[in-house]
Each structure stands twice: as structure tokens, then as C-alpha cells.
Write an enzyme that holds these catalytic residues in place. Structure first.
Site, PDB file in Angstrom:
ATOM      1  N   ARG A 229       0.853  -1.184   0.000  1.00  0.00           N
ATOM      2  CA  ARG A 229       0.000   0.000   0.000  1.00  0.00           C
ATOM      3  C   ARG A 229       0.892   1.238   0.000  1.00  0.00           C
ATOM      4  O   ARG A 229       1.988   1.239   0.573  1.00  0.00           O
ATOM      5  CB  ARG A 229      -0.891   0.043   1.250  1.00  0.00           C
ATOM      6  CG  ARG A 229      -2.128  -0.817   1.167  1.00  0.00           C
ATOM      7  CD  ARG A 229      -3.152  -0.275   0.157  1.00  0.00           C
ATOM      8  NE  ARG A 229      -4.363  -1.071   0.091  1.00  0.00           N
ATOM      9  CZ  ARG A 229      -4.588  -2.063  -0.769  1.00  0.00           C
ATOM     10  NH1 ARG A 229      -3.682  -2.396  -1.658  1.00  0.00           N
ATOM     11  NH2 ARG A 229      -5.737  -2.700  -0.758  1.00  0.00           N
ATOM     12  N   HIS A 277      -1.066   0.854  -9.621  1.00  0.00           N
ATOM     13  CA  HIS A 277      -1.781  -0.005  -8.646  1.00  0.00           C
ATOM     14  C   HIS A 277      -2.514  -1.142  -9.366  1.00  0.00           C
ATOM     15  O   HIS A 277      -3.717  -1.319  -9.193  1.00  0.00           O
ATOM     16  CB  HIS A 277      -2.749   0.811  -7.774  1.00  0.00           C
ATOM     17  CG  HIS A 277      -3.222   0.040  -6.564  1.00  0.00           C
ATOM     18  ND1 HIS A 277      -3.525   0.635  -5.364  1.00  0.00           N
ATOM     19  CD2 HIS A 277      -3.443  -1.294  -6.367  1.00  0.00           C
ATOM     20  CE1 HIS A 277      -3.918  -0.290  -4.500  1.00  0.00           C
ATOM     21  NE2 HIS A 277      -3.870  -1.472  -5.091  1.00  0.00           N
TER      22      HIS A 277
HETATM   23  P1  NDP Z   1      -1.930 -11.297   4.625  1.00  0.00           P
HETATM   24  O1  NDP Z   1      -2.823 -10.777   5.672  1.00  0.00           O
HETATM   25  O2  NDP Z   1      -2.083 -12.720   4.191  1.00  0.00           O
HETATM   26  O3  NDP Z   1      -0.407 -11.121   5.083  1.00  0.00           O
HETATM   27  C1  NDP Z   1       0.060  -9.960   5.727  1.00  0.00           C
HETATM   28  C2  NDP Z   1       1.490 -10.198   6.154  1.00  0.00           C
HETATM   29  O4  NDP Z   1       2.006  -8.956   6.683  1.00  0.00           O
HETATM   30  C3  NDP Z   1       1.619 -11.238   7.292  1.00  0.00           C
HETATM   31  O5  NDP Z   1       2.777 -12.004   7.091  1.00  0.00           O
HETATM   32  C4  NDP Z   1       1.764 -10.356   8.530  1.00  0.00           C
HETATM   33  O6  NDP Z   1       2.489 -10.947   9.601  1.00  0.00           O
HETATM   34  C5  NDP Z   1       2.558  -9.202   7.964  1.00  0.00           C
HETATM   35  N1  NDP Z   1       2.420  -8.021   8.814  1.00  0.00           N
HETATM   36  C6  NDP Z   1       1.301  -7.324   9.123  1.00  0.00           C
HETATM   37  N2  NDP Z   1       1.582  -6.320   9.983  1.00  0.00           N
HETATM   38  C7  NDP Z   1       2.914  -6.398  10.223  1.00  0.00           C
HETATM   39  C8  NDP Z   1       3.802  -5.658  11.038  1.00  0.00           C
HETATM   40  N3  NDP Z   1       3.393  -4.640  11.795  1.00  0.00           N
HETATM   41  N4  NDP Z   1       5.106  -6.021  11.057  1.00  0.00           N
HETATM   42  C9  NDP Z   1       5.543  -7.075  10.328  1.00  0.00           C
HETATM   43  N5  NDP Z   1       4.746  -7.824   9.526  1.00  0.00           N
HETATM   44  C10 NDP Z   1       3.449  -7.478   9.483  1.00  0.00           C
HETATM   45  O7  NDP Z   1      -2.061 -10.309   3.374  1.00  0.00           O
HETATM   46  P2  NDP Z   1      -1.801 -10.622   1.829  1.00  0.00           P
HETATM   47  O8  NDP Z   1      -0.470 -11.236   1.689  1.00  0.00           O
HETATM   48  O9  NDP Z   1      -2.968 -11.304   1.230  1.00  0.00           O
HETATM   49  O10 NDP Z   1      -1.812  -9.129   1.225  1.00  0.00           O
HETATM   50  C11 NDP Z   1      -0.915  -8.137   1.679  1.00  0.00           C
HETATM   51  C12 NDP Z   1      -1.309  -6.765   1.142  1.00  0.00           C
HETATM   52  O11 NDP Z   1      -1.044  -6.675  -0.250  1.00  0.00           O
HETATM   53  C13 NDP Z   1      -2.789  -6.419   1.222  1.00  0.00           C
HETATM   54  O12 NDP Z   1      -3.156  -6.025   2.529  1.00  0.00           O
HETATM   55  C14 NDP Z   1      -2.892  -5.268   0.241  1.00  0.00           C
HETATM   56  O13 NDP Z   1      -2.601  -4.049   0.897  1.00  0.00           O
HETATM   57  C15 NDP Z   1      -1.774  -5.562  -0.758  1.00  0.00           C
HETATM   58  N6  NDP Z   1      -2.296  -5.873  -2.081  1.00  0.00           N
HETATM   59  C16 NDP Z   1      -1.886  -5.110  -3.154  1.00  0.00           C
HETATM   60  C17 NDP Z   1      -2.320  -5.377  -4.410  1.00  0.00           C
HETATM   61  C18 NDP Z   1      -1.828  -4.592  -5.566  1.00  0.00           C
HETATM   62  O14 NDP Z   1      -2.326  -4.790  -6.694  1.00  0.00           O
HETATM   63  N7  NDP Z   1      -0.853  -3.738  -5.405  1.00  0.00           N
HETATM   64  C19 NDP Z   1      -3.260  -6.483  -4.675  1.00  0.00           C
HETATM   65  C20 NDP Z   1      -3.617  -7.224  -3.494  1.00  0.00           C
HETATM   66  C21 NDP Z   1      -3.152  -6.927  -2.259  1.00  0.00           C
HETATM   67  P3  NDP Z   1       1.980 -12.314  10.322  1.00  0.00           P
HETATM   68  O15 NDP Z   1       2.260 -13.418   9.329  1.00  0.00           O
HETATM   69  O16 NDP Z   1       2.824 -12.407  11.533  1.00  0.00           O
HETATM   70  O17 NDP Z   1       0.507 -12.130  10.588  1.00  0.00           O
HETATM   71  C1  OXD Z   2      -6.487  -5.266  -3.238  1.00  0.00           C
HETATM   72  C2  OXD Z   2      -5.868  -4.379  -4.236  1.00  0.00           C
HETATM   73  O1  OXD Z   2      -6.398  -5.000  -2.038  1.00  0.00           O
HETATM   74  O2  OXD Z   2      -6.154  -4.526  -5.441  1.00  0.00           O
HETATM   75  O3  OXD Z   2      -7.097  -6.273  -3.662  1.00  0.00           O
HETATM   76  O4  OXD Z   2      -5.050  -3.527  -3.869  1.00  0.00           O
END
Ligand code: NDP
Ligand code: OXD
Length: 314
Positions: A229, A277
Site C-alpha cells: 500500500r 496499482h
Molecule cells: P496477509 O494478511 O495474508 O499477510 C500480511 C502479512 O504482513 C503477514 O505475514 C503479517 O504478519 C505481515 N504483517 C502485518 N503487519 C505487520 C507488522 N506490523 N510487522 C511485520 N509484519 C506485518 O495479506 P496478503 O499477503 O494477502 O496481502 C498483503 C497486502 O497486499 C494487502 O493487505 C494489500 O494491501 C496488498 N495488495 C496489493 C495489491 C496490488 O495490486 N498492489 C493487490 C492485493 C493486495 P503475520 O504473518 O505475523 O501475521
Molecule cells: C487489493 C488491491 O487490495 O487490489 O485487492 O489492492
């Protein structure tokens, strides 16, 4: 009992048609049109207007139409009901394609060859680092980070992951929390951000973090790829690190303000790659199918999948 579609910036009628086909017994209503607020049991949201989901007395669940849920938690009046997000193998695959593509671009020095081609320069540089000598660090080892890590390993990169809670994955070095941050950054030549936006991660990619990345690795300095993000990053600090030469390049899919304003210096910076994005677009049909299946699950008395934790913000 109805499903309320609450979205901005998307073609709501297309979504109505999708859900109507998948859930023929459930009326689909749209925010902005008249509807009976008591009839709404489910909401599918993408960036709904602040407060628009309050006053729905029979609401049972809210579904994010994307993988991220920061758009939901931005609403300070979000109802206290279970919230589920999209976890879609197709979206995950697309994100891994993006991450592997841009790591390979840096490994194979493609931005440099693009520049040389524009200037008709034939410089057959023999310094071609092996993937195994380049250390990729993935921040966020969730659905997306784990898949990207596996695929980067197949290509041959030396991959590590950083998450909030400690985790182990075969063949990967892992770090967790603020205690693990310094060591994680210090062994990172290409930093990949796949973190969610939460109160803890907002502004994380700042001058201090960038200064902690490995200097003098096989790529001659560190690179950043952020597809999580935009508000994870402090763009002024990224630009300053690029100017100082402590960051060699950045690939950014997400921005502090989207669409990226036309006067942003990121557009024309020679060491920055901008994508709009769309690192991993959700396929609308797949998303609607996943949400319809979740609604059927609830109606059958089964638990929701992919529920997020409001206390953690993801
Ligand atoms: P998940 O919820 O599966 O994974 C999130 C990961 O981030 C976990 O490993 C979590 O740790 C870690 N995390 C969260 N907070 C912290 C912190 N404070 N410090 C360290 N690690 C942290 O999410 P996804 O993998 O499915 O997606 C991640 C993000 O990708 C989405 O939230 C979205 O913002 C973005 N996204 C972007 C897209 C784009 O087109 N650019 C498309 C889709 C998603 P833990 O394993 O310990 O819980
Ligand atoms: C999502 C994105 O969160 O597209 O799915 O960013």
C-alpha cells in the site's frame, strides 16, 4: 434478506449483475438507491463512504471486494460484525509475477540496458551477478509474500521474509517484529513490500528503514519494490535516498496519493518505475464467486473464511 453493494470508483451495475446471477434468491441493493436498511444482511464493499454502513440492524458480515481491508478500517463508524477479505489464487499468482519480474529486472540490470538502448550505447558489461548472490527480503509473509518467496527461490534468489509473528518456511531465512528488523534489512539487496496498511505499518518505509538496507551487495546498492500500500512509504524519503545514492532504484505500484498526482517527481525520476496499482488485479468474476460462496457458507451455518482481525487491522 439482501446484499448491499457499497463501492466507489467501480461499475456497480456490473457487480449487481454478477451477484444476481450467483445468488438468484438474494435481492442485491445498491448504496445511493432507496432500500430497506433492515433487509441488509451482507455488504460487499470497496471504499464505501464513511459511516454509510451504520444503521443496518441485521447486518451479519462485511466482505471486502479486495485483498486489502485498510479501506474498511478507514471508516471510524464501521459496524462491529465479522469482516472477510478476498484470498484468490489467481490474484496471488499475478502478484508473484509482478515481484519476480521486477526482481529479475534489477538482477539483469534491465533499466540500465533500456537507458543504453535509448542512447545507442553498446556496453557489454561482464558483471552479471548470479541470482543466488542477490538477497531479496520480503516484508509481509502472508498469502502474497509466501507465494512470491517460493517463486523467487525457484528462480534462484537468496530469499528472506519478515513478518509480525515468528514463522518458519523451508529454505527461507525468516525474521519477525521490530527485534528482527535490523538484521533483516542488513541482508537485503532487493526489498519487496507486501505488507497491509495498518496503524503499525503506516510510514514504515522511511529514511531510517532505507538507511538500514545492505550497501555494497552484488547489485551495487539496494532496490525497493512496494506493491503493498502507498501509505507504507514516505515518498520524500525514497526520493532523498535515491538522490543520496543509498537507494539505487525503486519500483512502486502504490502511492501515498492515488492516482499519483501529475506533478509527482516519481513520474520522471530515472531510477523509479511507476505502475498504476495493478500489480495484482482481482478478477471480478472470481471475487464475486468467492463472496457468494462465503454467503452460502454462512447461510448453511458454516464459519466464514479469511476473516480479518480489527485489532491488528489485517
Ligand atoms: P496477509 O494478511 O495474508 O499477510 C500480511 C502479512 O504482513 C503477514 O505475514 C503479517 O504478519 C505481515 N504483517 C502485518 N503487519 C505487520 C507488522 N506490523 N510487522 C511485520 N509484519 C506485518 O495479506 P496478503 O499477503 O494477502 O496481502 C498483503 C497486502 O497486499 C494487502 O493487505 C494489500 O494491501 C496488498 N495488495 C496489493 C495489491 C496490488 O495490486 N498492489 C493487490 C492485493 C493486495 P503475520 O504473518 O505475523 O501475521
Ligand atoms: C487489493 C488491491 O487490495 O487490489 O485487492 O489492492
Amino acid at each position: 434478506m439482501s446484499l448491499l453493494l457499497a463501492m466507489t470508483g467501480w461499475h456497480v451495475e456490473d457487480w449487481r449483475a454478477r451477484f444476481a446471477a450467483l445468488l438468484p434468491d438474494m435481492p442485491v441493493v445498491i448504496l445511493g438507491e432507496p432500500f430497506d436498511r433492515r433487509s441488509v444482511h451482507y455488504v460487499a464493499s470497496w471504499k464505501h463512504p464513511e459511516g454509510s454502513l451504520s444503521g443496518l440492524p441485521n447486518l451479519a458480515a462485511v466482505f471486502s471486494l479486495g485483498a486489502g481491508v485498510d479501506h474498511l478500517f478507514a471508516d471510524t463508524r464501521l459496524p462491529e460484525v465479522p469482516i472477510a477479505r478476498v484470498v484468490d489464487p489467481d490474484l496471488t499468482t499475478r502478484m508473484s509475477e509482478y515481484v519476480v519480474l521486477h526482481c529479475l529486472r534489477y538482477l539483469r540490470q534491465q533499466p540500465r540496458y533500456d537507458r543504453q538502448q535509448r542512447e545507442a550505447i553498446w556496453d557489454d558489461d561482464r558483471n552479471q551477478p548470479a541470482a543466488r548472490s542477490v538477497r531479496v527480503g520480503i516484508m509481509g509473509m502472508g498469502e502474497l509474500g509466501q507465494d512470491a518467496a517460493r517463486k523467487l527461490k525457484v528462480v534462484g534468489f537468496d530469499v528472506a521474509g519478515w513478518s509480525r509473528s515468528p514463522k518458519t518456511f523451508e529454505g527461507l531465512t525468516t525474521f519477525a517484529g521490530s527485534d528482527g528488523m535490523v538484521d533483516f534489512l542488513g541482508r537485503t539487496d532487493i526489498l519487496v513490500s507486501l505488507l497491509p496498511l495498518t496503524p503499525d505499518t503506516r510510514g514504515l518505509i522511511d529514511a531510517k528503514l532505507l538507511a538500514g538496507l545492505a550497501q555494497g551487495g552484488r547489485l551495487g546498492g539496494p532496490f525497493l519494490i512496494n506493491a503493498g500500500r502507498g501509505r507504507l512509504q514516505v515518498e520524500a524519503d525514497i526520493l532523498a535516498a535515491l538522490e543520496a545514492g543509498t537507494l539505487k532504484g525503486a519500483t512502486l505500484d502504490v502511492f501515498e496519493t492515488e492516482p499519483l498526482p501529475s506533478d509527482s517527481p516519481l513520474w520522471s525520476h530515472p531510477a523509479v518505475t511507476v505502475t498504476p496499482h495493478n500489480a495484482a488485479m482481482s478478477e471480478p468474476e472470481a471475487v464475486a464467486t468467492l463472496i457468494a460462496a462465503q454467503i452460502r457458507r454462512l447461510e448453511a451455518g458454516e464459519p466464514l473464511e479469511h476473516v480479518v482481525d480489527p485489532a491488528r487491522g489485517y
